[in-house]
Design a protein around this motif. Structure first.
Motif, PDB file in Angstrom:
ATOM      1  N   GLY A   1     -68.825 -74.963  11.195  1.00  0.00           N
ATOM      2  CA  GLY A   1     -68.741 -73.626  11.503  1.00  0.00           C
ATOM      3  C   GLY A   1     -67.774 -74.025  10.004  1.00  0.00           C
ATOM      4  N   ILE A   2     -68.561 -74.967   9.089  1.00  0.00           N
ATOM      5  CA  ILE A   2     -67.353 -75.740   7.963  1.00  0.00           C
ATOM      6  C   ILE A   2     -68.765 -75.825   7.020  1.00  0.00           C
ATOM      7  N   VAL A   3     -68.385 -75.053   5.742  1.00  0.00           N
ATOM      8  CA  VAL A   3     -69.710 -75.550   4.223  1.00  0.00           C
ATOM      9  C   VAL A   3     -69.819 -77.245   3.965  1.00  0.00           C
ATOM     10  N   THR A   4     -70.510 -77.522   4.289  1.00  0.00           N
ATOM     11  CA  THR A   4     -70.345 -79.002   4.314  1.00  0.00           C
ATOM     12  C   THR A   4     -70.964 -79.645   2.566  1.00  0.00           C
ATOM     13  N   ALA A   5     -72.022 -78.402   2.114  1.00  0.00           N
ATOM     14  CA  ALA A   5     -72.977 -79.128   0.679  1.00  0.00           C
ATOM     15  C   ALA A   5     -73.315 -77.485   0.698  1.00  0.00           C
ATOM     16  N   ALA A   6     -73.438 -76.897  -0.563  1.00  0.00           N
ATOM     17  CA  ALA A   6     -73.708 -75.517  -1.030  1.00  0.00           C
ATOM     18  C   ALA A   6     -74.763 -76.037  -2.403  1.00  0.00           C
ATOM     19  N   LYS A   7     -76.008 -75.671  -2.389  1.00  0.00           N
ATOM     20  CA  LYS A   7     -75.931 -75.352  -4.033  1.00  0.00           C
ATOM     21  C   LYS A   7     -76.602 -74.281  -4.278  1.00  0.00           C
ATOM     22  N   ILE A   8     -76.941 -72.884  -5.474  1.00  0.00           N
ATOM     23  CA  ILE A   8     -77.080 -71.723  -6.374  1.00  0.00           C
ATOM     24  C   ILE A   8     -77.370 -72.285  -6.914  1.00  0.00           C
ATOM     25  N   GLY A   9     -78.509 -71.364  -7.301  1.00  0.00           N
ATOM     26  CA  GLY A   9     -79.167 -71.577  -8.283  1.00  0.00           C
ATOM     27  C   GLY A   9     -79.484 -70.145  -9.075  1.00  0.00           C
ATOM     28  N   LEU A  10     -79.386 -70.246 -10.449  1.00  0.00           N
ATOM     29  CA  LEU A  10     -79.305 -68.500 -10.562  1.00  0.00           C
ATOM     30  C   LEU A  10     -79.575 -68.464 -12.386  1.00  0.00           C
ATOM     31  N   GLY A  11     -80.582 -67.179 -11.966  1.00  0.00           N
ATOM     32  CA  GLY A  11     -81.390 -66.901 -12.799  1.00  0.00           C
ATOM     33  C   GLY A  11     -81.233 -64.902 -13.683  1.00  0.00           C
ATOM     34  N   GLY A  12     -81.387 -65.104 -15.021  1.00  0.00           N
ATOM     35  CA  GLY A  12     -81.268 -64.098 -15.827  1.00  0.00           C
ATOM     36  C   GLY A  12     -79.677 -63.903 -16.428  1.00  0.00           C
ATOM     37  N   VAL A  13     -78.649 -64.477 -15.761  1.00  0.00           N
ATOM     38  CA  VAL A  13     -77.294 -64.988 -16.176  1.00  0.00           C
ATOM     39  C   VAL A  13     -76.926 -65.117 -17.299  1.00  0.00           C
ATOM     40  N   ALA A  14     -77.377 -66.063 -17.846  1.00  0.00           N
ATOM     41  CA  ALA A  14     -77.188 -66.746 -18.760  1.00  0.00           C
ATOM     42  C   ALA A  14     -78.425 -67.215 -19.808  1.00  0.00           C
ATOM     43  N   ALA A  15     -78.122 -68.157 -21.069  1.00  0.00           N
ATOM     44  CA  ALA A  15     -79.681 -68.202 -21.721  1.00  0.00           C
ATOM     45  C   ALA A  15     -79.935 -69.387 -21.294  1.00  0.00           C
ATOM     46  N   THR A  16     -80.236 -69.848 -19.996  1.00  0.00           N
ATOM     47  CA  THR A  16     -81.021 -70.586 -19.237  1.00  0.00           C
ATOM     48  C   THR A  16     -80.836 -70.708 -17.853  1.00  0.00           C
ATOM     49  N   PRO A  17     -81.449 -70.877 -16.993  1.00  0.00           N
ATOM     50  CA  PRO A  17     -81.513 -70.968 -15.323  1.00  0.00           C
ATOM     51  C   PRO A  17     -79.974 -72.206 -15.468  1.00  0.00           C
ATOM     52  N   LEU A  18     -79.058 -71.688 -14.548  1.00  0.00           N
ATOM     53  CA  LEU A  18     -78.639 -71.968 -14.229  1.00  0.00           C
ATOM     54  C   LEU A  18     -77.563 -72.644 -12.442  1.00  0.00           C
ATOM     55  N   ARG A  19     -76.976 -73.560 -12.517  1.00  0.00           N
ATOM     56  CA  ARG A  19     -75.873 -73.933 -11.005  1.00  0.00           C
ATOM     57  C   ARG A  19     -74.748 -73.284 -11.345  1.00  0.00           C
ATOM     58  N   ALA A  20     -74.541 -72.828 -10.357  1.00  0.00           N
ATOM     59  CA  ALA A  20     -73.425 -72.026  -9.725  1.00  0.00           C
ATOM     60  C   ALA A  20     -72.291 -73.427  -9.448  1.00  0.00           C
ATOM     61  N   HIS A  21     -72.111 -73.891  -9.915  1.00  0.00           N
ATOM     62  CA  HIS A  21     -71.040 -74.973  -9.688  1.00  0.00           C
ATOM     63  C   HIS A  21     -69.765 -74.630  -9.144  1.00  0.00           C
ATOM     64  N   ALA A  22     -69.057 -73.777 -10.195  1.00  0.00           N
ATOM     65  CA  ALA A  22     -67.588 -73.399  -9.778  1.00  0.00           C
ATOM     66  C   ALA A  22     -67.762 -72.471  -8.549  1.00  0.00           C
TER      67      ALA A  22
END
Length: 280
Positions: free
Chosen positions: A196-217
């Motif tokens: 029930g606990i999030v132990t790892a997370a990676k989120i990739g975004l496209g179309g919301v900045a000048a480059t594709p990016l990771r949503a680190h925050a």
């Protein structure tokens, strides 16, 4: 020019750093056909066997940069669920028969469909030149609008995806049409949840900045927290403010932010439904 080997292609790039690399030509072909653009020298690389392989070990899946997307889809046969969700939404079958991961990444476009998914998968790129190879994190590859750290004498030889894969993944593409359209926003998730606990997370975004990016925050707001509505709602507020969305003919900045804000809740709802189905 159509070099007969990767070594020959790399020597050509070393001697002709202004040459244009073409694999599927699904991007450059539009520029030639619609806008009448021309290049002084074009190097075709889609025929090179060294760029068309797909193999894996216990630790990594390596996909050749010039392997067509349809071939990737066929060879993987659902083994990478995130790519299995992405590929049917990538343009049309005709395009996927020609388009490549190397081409999608090589253009440096902020709205390519594959970068968000590959970012969520923690992918690395193998950049090759006549002097040798280097491996770079995809999250560090993009430096600005259609700009990357790839040198003029380098090409993308392969994409490496670390194994094992995260157990919970999802790809969400927001576009005017369900299929065969360019993304307004693309979001990819890869989560590991234990007890029930999030132990790892990676989120990739496209179309919301000048480059594709990771949503680190947003990733930081999830890791170590319980996977519940309260955590998801709090993280969603952060996700809605990631990047620097702009308004254009595809979508407004406010709409893009709203799509980000609701994406995590959509993922959460799907996991709750899946867990209920398993329990039943």
């Amino acid at each position: 020019m159509r070099p007969a080997s990767l070594d020959e292609a790399l020597r050509l790039l070393r001697d002709e750093p202004d040459a244009l690399l073409v694999a599927g030509s699904t991007d450059w072909g539009v520029e030639v056909n619609i806008r009448g653009r021309r290049a002084p020298l074009v190097i075709a690389i889609e025929q090179l066997d060294e760029l068309r392989s797909l193999h894996h070990t216990d630790d990594v899946l390596e996909i050749g940069a010039a392997l067509p997307l349809s071939d990737i889809e066929k060879h993987l046969d659902g083994a990478v669920p995130l790519l299995a969700q992405l590929l049917p939404q990538f343009a049309s079958r005709l395009i996927r028969n020609r388009a490549t991961l190397g081409g999608n990444l090589g253009t440096g476009s902020p709205i390519g469909d594959s970068p968000p998914a590959l970012l969520a998968l923690g992918a690395k790129l193998v950049l090759a030149s006549a002097e040798g190879e280097r491996e770079v994190e995809l999250s560090e590859y993009f430096t600005g609008y259609r700009q990357t750290i790839r040198r003029p004498d380098e090409l993308i030889r392969a994409v490496r995806i670390p194994l094992p894969l995260a157990p919970i993944t999802a790809f969400q593409k927001i576009a005017k049409r369900r299929f065969d359209d360019i993304s307004s926003v693309a979001i990819a998730f890869a989560l590991d949840i234990q007890d029930g606990i999030v132990t790892a997370a990676k989120i990739g975004l496209g179309g919301v900045a000048a480059t594709p990016l990771r949503a680190h925050a947003t990733e930081a707001a999830l890791i170590g927290r319980p996977w519940n509505v309260a955590t998801v709602r709090a993280a969603s507020e952060i996700l809605g403010s990631e990047g620097t969305p702009m308004s254009d003919h595809r979508a407004s900045a406010d709409y893009r932010s709203l799509m980000l804000n609701t994406a995590l809740l959509k993922l959460y709802s799907s996991t709750v439904i899946s867990w209920k189905e398993v329990s039943a």
